[in-house]
Write an enzyme that holds these catalytic residues in place. Structure first.
Site, PDB file in Angstrom:
ATOM      1  N   SER A 163     -33.530 -39.401  89.946  1.00  0.00           N
ATOM      2  CA  SER A 163     -32.579 -38.728  90.835  1.00  0.00           C
ATOM      3  C   SER A 163     -31.210 -39.369  90.686  1.00  0.00           C
ATOM      4  O   SER A 163     -31.107 -40.570  90.457  1.00  0.00           O
ATOM      5  CB  SER A 163     -33.032 -38.838  92.292  1.00  0.00           C
ATOM      6  OG  SER A 163     -32.049 -38.314  93.172  1.00  0.00           O
ATOM      7  N   TYR A 174     -35.152 -44.538  99.185  1.00  0.00           N
ATOM      8  CA  TYR A 174     -35.408 -43.508  98.178  1.00  0.00           C
ATOM      9  C   TYR A 174     -34.639 -43.816  96.899  1.00  0.00           C
ATOM     10  O   TYR A 174     -35.164 -43.672  95.785  1.00  0.00           O
ATOM     11  CB  TYR A 174     -35.001 -42.148  98.733  1.00  0.00           C
ATOM     12  CG  TYR A 174     -35.067 -41.010  97.738  1.00  0.00           C
ATOM     13  CD1 TYR A 174     -36.294 -40.522  97.294  1.00  0.00           C
ATOM     14  CD2 TYR A 174     -33.903 -40.413  97.260  1.00  0.00           C
ATOM     15  CE1 TYR A 174     -36.364 -39.471  96.394  1.00  0.00           C
ATOM     16  CE2 TYR A 174     -33.962 -39.359  96.355  1.00  0.00           C
ATOM     17  CZ  TYR A 174     -35.195 -38.893  95.933  1.00  0.00           C
ATOM     18  OH  TYR A 174     -35.252 -37.850  95.031  1.00  0.00           O
TER      19      TYR A 174
END
Length: 279
Positions: A163, A174
């Protein structure tokens, strides 16, 4: 039914563009994790339309409906429910693929996703651990579970999904997990190369998708949590050159390209797919 007819039916059923490559994955066994929804769902349909045999993995029972829909259009698709946050779940998925097809040619690791959205000081230790468990360990475990089989087979391809949120607002745990996915990609590519194994990744940006039928976590509650989530949306759009979210097709097409033999001279790299945001 001819191969062309099968591709056409899959295209119409999934709402995919007509421009992908029929037969590109003919004779290939492709495992896609997180295939019940979102990017994994889109990748699975592209692989099926391009002639690949599929092993679809997710912990949501919804996965079986996805596989049934593909089989209804002549695709060979095995569905396996497993918890890939555990090594035992990853081993079970690989074993099911071996029992059905005898091998895995391509592994696409797509499981992950933000659970909470808030400044780091507001995360509890338990929430931090859950974010890492959700977005790092499925890739770590699946690579470990499949790598030996690929070595024995004399080659293979692993495509991880990282990501660009490794540089982003209100998602530090995350970001750490997805940074780990990028590190797995570059390090494992060095170990895989002597065995004919390519390891690559994409780093998606914000992606428009239908509302998830199985939620990753609780929806933002109250004005403060909604504001924290909106900060993510605003930062994501502002960080792109194209000033918009991508589509599922725009995310799945690069993944499928990297998984194909057309990308045979690409390994160890992570491709940002985020409208110009490099993360």
């Amino acid at each position: 039914m001819s191969g062309a007819d099968t591709t056409s039916n899959l295209t119409k059923a999934a709402g995919l563009p007509e421009s992908f490559h029929a037969g590109r994955f003919a004779g290939k066994v492709v495992m896609v994790t997180g295939a019940a929804q979102g990017i994994g769902w889109s990748v699975a349909r592209r692989i099926a339309a391009e002639g690949g045999d599929l092993v679809l993995v997710d912990r949501a029972p919804l996965l079986h409906e996805v596989a049934e829909g593909l089989r209804a259009h002549s695709a060979h698709a095995l569905s396996v429910t497993a918890d890939l946050e555990t090594y035992e779940g990853a081993l079970a998925a690989v074993a099911a693929a071996k029992d059905e097809f005898g091998r895995i040619d391509v592994l696409i690791n797509n499981v992950g996703g933000t659970i909470w959205a808030k400044p780091y000081e507001h995360y509890t230790p338990q929430e931090i651990q859950k974010e890492i468990q959700r977005s790092l360990f499925p890739t770590l475990w699946m690579c470990r579970a499949a790598f030996e089989m690929m070595i024995t087979a004399g080659g293979g391809t692993i495509v991880n999904v990282s990501s660009v949120a490794t540089r982003g607002m209100n998602r530090v745990p995350y970001a750490a997990a997805k940074g780990g996915v990028k590190a797995i990609t570059s390090a494992l590519a060095m170990e895989g190369a002597p065995h004919g194994i390519r390891v690559v990744a994409t780093a998606p940006g914000g992606t428009e998708a239908p509302e998830r039928q199985v939620k990753r976590g609780p929806a933002p509650q109250g004005e403060q949590e909604q504001a924290w989530y909106q900060a993510i949306v605003d930062q994501t759009v502002d960080s792109t050159l194209l000033k918009r979210y991508g589509t599922l097709d725009e995310q799945s097409a690069p993944i499928v390209f990297l998984a194909s033999d057309e990308a045979s001279y690409i390994t160890g790299a992570t491709l940002a797919v985020a409208g110009g945001d490099l993360g």
